[in-house]
Design an enzyme around this catalytic site. Sequence first.
Site, PDB file in Angstrom:
ATOM      1  N   ALA A  66       4.415  15.073 -55.363  1.00 25.06           N
ATOM      2  CA  ALA A  66       4.621  15.750 -54.090  1.00 25.06           C
ATOM      3  C   ALA A  66       3.488  15.305 -53.172  1.00 25.06           C
ATOM      4  O   ALA A  66       2.410  14.939 -53.646  1.00 25.06           O
ATOM      5  CB  ALA A  66       4.569  17.247 -54.301  1.00 25.06           C
ATOM      6  N   GLY A 112       5.496  15.733 -59.014  1.00 27.62           N
ATOM      7  CA  GLY A 112       6.854  15.855 -58.472  1.00 27.62           C
ATOM      8  C   GLY A 112       7.697  14.605 -58.731  1.00 27.62           C
ATOM      9  O   GLY A 112       8.929  14.683 -58.766  1.00 27.62           O
ATOM     10  N   GLU A 115       8.933  15.080 -62.170  1.00 30.79           N
ATOM     11  CA  GLU A 115       9.906  16.185 -62.099  1.00 30.79           C
ATOM     12  C   GLU A 115      11.232  15.704 -61.504  1.00 30.79           C
ATOM     13  O   GLU A 115      12.303  16.109 -61.924  1.00 30.79           O
ATOM     14  CB  GLU A 115       9.316  17.342 -61.279  1.00 30.79           C
ATOM     15  N   GLU A 135      -0.795  18.145 -62.419  1.00 26.34           N
ATOM     16  CA  GLU A 135      -1.051  19.224 -61.452  1.00 26.34           C
ATOM     17  C   GLU A 135      -2.263  20.076 -61.786  1.00 26.34           C
ATOM     18  O   GLU A 135      -2.987  20.517 -60.885  1.00 26.34           O
ATOM     19  CB  GLU A 135       0.190  20.128 -61.317  1.00 26.34           C
TER      20      GLU A 135
HETATM   21  N1  COA Z   1       0.399  12.710 -52.159  1.00 21.31           N
HETATM   22  C1  COA Z   1      -0.049  12.152 -51.004  1.00 21.31           C
HETATM   23  N2  COA Z   1      -0.504  10.889 -50.926  1.00 21.31           N
HETATM   24  C2  COA Z   1      -0.513  10.177 -52.049  1.00 21.31           C
HETATM   25  C3  COA Z   1      -0.090  10.684 -53.292  1.00 21.31           C
HETATM   26  C4  COA Z   1       0.387  12.017 -53.309  1.00 21.31           C
HETATM   27  N3  COA Z   1       0.845  12.594 -54.438  1.00 21.31           N
HETATM   28  N4  COA Z   1      -0.235   9.735 -54.232  1.00 21.31           N
HETATM   29  C5  COA Z   1      -0.747   8.656 -53.610  1.00 21.31           C
HETATM   30  N5  COA Z   1      -0.905   8.913 -52.293  1.00 21.31           N
HETATM   31  C6  COA Z   1      -1.426   8.022 -51.258  1.00 21.31           C
HETATM   32  C7  COA Z   1      -2.935   7.889 -51.332  1.00 21.31           C
HETATM   33  O1  COA Z   1      -3.555   8.981 -50.679  1.00 21.31           O
HETATM   34  C8  COA Z   1      -3.136   6.567 -50.616  1.00 21.31           C
HETATM   35  O2  COA Z   1      -3.008   6.786 -49.236  1.00 21.31           O
HETATM   36  P1  COA Z   1      -4.101   6.137 -48.192  1.00 21.31           P
HETATM   37  O3  COA Z   1      -3.975   4.656 -48.430  1.00 21.31           O
HETATM   38  O4  COA Z   1      -3.596   6.578 -46.859  1.00 21.31           O
HETATM   39  O5  COA Z   1      -5.423   6.685 -48.615  1.00 21.31           O
HETATM   40  C9  COA Z   1      -1.933   5.756 -51.045  1.00 21.31           C
HETATM   41  O6  COA Z   1      -0.949   6.703 -51.466  1.00 21.31           O
HETATM   42  C10 COA Z   1      -2.211   4.814 -52.194  1.00 21.31           C
HETATM   43  O7  COA Z   1      -2.727   5.567 -53.283  1.00 21.31           O
HETATM   44  P2  COA Z   1      -4.144   5.244 -53.997  1.00 21.31           P
HETATM   45  O8  COA Z   1      -4.652   6.509 -54.622  1.00 21.31           O
HETATM   46  O9  COA Z   1      -5.044   4.522 -53.076  1.00 21.31           O
HETATM   47  O10 COA Z   1      -3.633   4.221 -55.144  1.00 21.31           O
HETATM   48  P3  COA Z   1      -4.343   3.945 -56.535  1.00 21.31           P
HETATM   49  O11 COA Z   1      -3.690   2.735 -57.089  1.00 21.31           O
HETATM   50  O12 COA Z   1      -5.830   3.930 -56.399  1.00 21.31           O
HETATM   51  O13 COA Z   1      -3.982   5.214 -57.455  1.00 21.31           O
HETATM   52  C11 COA Z   1      -2.527   6.926 -58.337  1.00 21.31           C
HETATM   53  C12 COA Z   1      -2.656   5.480 -57.820  1.00 21.31           C
HETATM   54  C13 COA Z   1      -1.043   7.221 -58.551  1.00 21.31           C
HETATM   55  C14 COA Z   1      -3.263   7.068 -59.684  1.00 21.31           C
HETATM   56  C15 COA Z   1      -3.153   7.887 -57.310  1.00 21.31           C
HETATM   57  O14 COA Z   1      -2.598   7.630 -56.043  1.00 21.31           O
HETATM   58  C16 COA Z   1      -2.958   9.347 -57.619  1.00 21.31           C
HETATM   59  O15 COA Z   1      -3.599   9.892 -58.507  1.00 21.31           O
HETATM   60  N6  COA Z   1      -2.047  10.023 -56.886  1.00 21.31           N
HETATM   61  C17 COA Z   1      -1.809  11.427 -56.991  1.00 21.31           C
HETATM   62  C18 COA Z   1      -1.052  11.746 -58.259  1.00 21.31           C
HETATM   63  C19 COA Z   1      -0.859  13.225 -58.401  1.00 21.31           C
HETATM   64  O16 COA Z   1      -1.773  13.965 -58.652  1.00 21.31           O
HETATM   65  N7  COA Z   1       0.389  13.654 -58.275  1.00 21.31           N
HETATM   66  C20 COA Z   1       0.759  15.015 -58.441  1.00 21.31           C
HETATM   67  C21 COA Z   1       0.864  15.682 -57.137  1.00 21.31           C
HETATM   68  S1  COA Z   1       1.335  17.375 -57.348  1.00 21.31           S
END
Ligand code: COA
Length: 258
Positions: A66, A112, A115, A135
Site C-alpha cells: 500500500a 498490500g 495481499e 507491516e
Molecule cells: N509506498 C510508497 N512508496 C513506495 C513503496 C510503498 N509501499 N514502496 C516503494 N516505494 C517508493 C519509494 O519510496 C521510492 O520512491 P522515491 O524514488 O520517490 O523515493 C520508490 O518507490 C523506489 O523504492 P526504493 O525503496 O528506492 O527501492 P529499493 O530497491 O531501495 O527497495 C523495497 C525496494 C521494496 C525493499 C522498498 O521500496 C520497500 O521496502 N518498500 C516498502 C515495502 C513495504 O513496507 N510495504 C508494505 C507497506 S504496508
Amino acid sequence: MEYKNLQIDREEKIAIVTINRPQKLNALNRETIQELHQVFSVLESDNTIKVILLTGSGTKAFVAGADISEFADFNIAQGADLAKKGQTLLFDFIANLSTPVIAAVNGFALGGGLELAMACHFRVASDNAKMGLPEVSLGVIPGYGGTQRLPQLIGKGKAMELILTANMLTANEAKDCGLVNHVVPQEELLALCKKLATKISRNSSAAISSAIKAINANFDFDKNGFEVEIKQFGSCFGTKDFTEGTTAFLEKRKPNFK
Ligand code: COA
C-alpha cells in the site's frame, strides 16, 4: 476506457491488467485501488473475457505494498476505514469475482502487494520475486486480508512466523509452502500464465464461476461449504454449458462453450 495507473491488454479471451506506477514500485495508492475496482467490474461483465492476469509493470516489482505516503498521518478511525474500504472495493471483490484472476508475481510483492496476489485465485511467480508482509516493521498489521489469507494458504504457524518477523520469502520458498503454484524465469512468466489461462478459457465459464463460489465458501465462516457446493452443483444443471459439455462428451467431440 483510460486508466492513469493501469495498462489493459487483451489477447483473445484473456485480459492482462498491469499496475503501472513503476517509479513507486507499483505501490497501491487510493486512485489505483479505485481503478482496479473499476477495471475488474468491467472485465467481469465482459462475456468475451474468460481469464484475467494481474501483474506489475517493470521487472522489479509486482506491487511493493500500500502507498505508505497516503496513510502515514492517519488516526484510528481513518486506519480502520482504509482497511474496510480496501477490502470491500478490491481484495474481497477480486477473491469473489466470477472470472478467474491469476496473479503473475514479477518481483516484490510486499504488504498490500502480497495481499493483492493472495486475493487472486492463484499465483505464479518469477524467480526474482520476493514476498512478505512487513507491516509490523512499520508499526501496523496487514489490513487488506493478509492475516486471514496467509494462514489459509500456508498454515497458521508459518503465517505467524512470516508476519511477526516481517521476513521475505524467495519465490522458491513461496512455492515450497504453497503460496505460489509455479516459479519460472521472469521472461517466461507471462507465457506460462497465458498458457494456464488459455487452458481455463476452454472450460465452462458457468462451471468455473460455480467452482470459485464453492471453494471460497470453505473459507467463509458464515457459510457451509458443502451446502454451497450442492447448490452450485445443482445450478450447473440449468446452464447451456452443461448441455453442451455433456452432449459433446456423448458425441465424442470437444465442447464449444460460448
Ligand atoms: N509506498 C510508497 N512508496 C513506495 C513503496 C510503498 N509501499 N514502496 C516503494 N516505494 C517508493 C519509494 O519510496 C521510492 O520512491 P522515491 O524514488 O520517490 O523515493 C520508490 O518507490 C523506489 O523504492 P526504493 O525503496 O528506492 O527501492 P529499493 O530497491 O531501495 O527497495 C523495497 C525496494 C521494496 C525493499 C522498498 O521500496 C520497500 O521496502 N518498500 C516498502 C515495502 C513495504 O513496507 N510495504 C508494505 C507497506 S504496508
